[in-house]
Design a protein around this motif. Sequence first.
Motif, PDB file in Angstrom:
ATOM      1  N   VAL A   7      46.309  36.273  47.464  1.00 55.77           N
ATOM      2  CA  VAL A   7      46.087  37.556  46.795  1.00 55.77           C
ATOM      3  C   VAL A   7      47.337  38.681  46.850  1.00 55.77           C
ATOM      4  CG1 VAL A   7      46.663  39.932  48.259  1.00 55.77           C
ATOM      5  CG2 VAL A   7      44.560  37.758  48.951  1.00 55.77           C
ATOM      6  N   ILE A  10      47.378  37.926  42.618  1.00 53.66           N
ATOM      7  CA  ILE A  10      46.989  38.944  41.868  1.00 53.66           C
ATOM      8  C   ILE A  10      47.394  40.327  41.860  1.00 53.66           C
ATOM      9  CG2 ILE A  10      44.288  39.502  41.659  1.00 53.66           C
ATOM     10  CD1 ILE A  10      43.320  37.468  42.869  1.00 53.66           C
ATOM     11  N   GLU A  18      43.450  41.861  50.660  1.00 50.08           N
ATOM     12  CA  GLU A  18      42.888  40.732  51.323  1.00 50.08           C
ATOM     13  C   GLU A  18      41.943  40.495  51.671  1.00 50.08           C
ATOM     14  OE1 GLU A  18      45.089  38.905  54.149  1.00 50.08           O
ATOM     15  OE2 GLU A  18      46.553  40.434  53.270  1.00 50.08           O
ATOM     16  N   THR A  20      39.200  41.769  49.949  1.00 54.34           N
ATOM     17  CA  THR A  20      38.237  41.403  48.514  1.00 54.34           C
ATOM     18  C   THR A  20      38.486  39.555  48.243  1.00 54.34           C
ATOM     19  OG1 THR A  20      38.660  43.871  47.981  1.00 54.34           O
ATOM     20  CG2 THR A  20      37.677  41.679  46.218  1.00 54.34           C
ATOM     21  N   ILE A  21      39.603  39.608  48.287  1.00 48.14           N
ATOM     22  CA  ILE A  21      39.909  38.452  47.535  1.00 48.14           C
ATOM     23  C   ILE A  21      39.218  37.062  48.826  1.00 48.14           C
ATOM     24  CG2 ILE A  21      41.669  36.737  47.316  1.00 48.14           C
ATOM     25  CD1 ILE A  21      40.529  38.945  45.576  1.00 48.14           C
TER      26      ILE A  21
END
Length: 80
Positions: A7, A10, A18, A20-21
């Motif tokens: 995270v 990115i 977080e 999303t990942i």
Amino acid sequence: MYGYEIVQNISKVIEVNEGTIYPILRRLTKEGYFETYILESNEGPARKYYKITPEGIEIHISFRSYLQSVNFTLQIILGG
């Protein structure tokens, strides 16, 4: 790398959180593109690490080639 580290890396390039990942990491693991393992940490709870599989490398190469093709096409369309 472990999840939080992914995270953070990115986030250096695009704004992402977080929430999303982690679902993406779970899906990619379920599809066989990552393997996971747990290691104890001296700085808190155990961490889940992600390792790309040979299948993950193949899909990465394929997707990267596709994105390069899309980028090339967009450059032509936009006159760049």
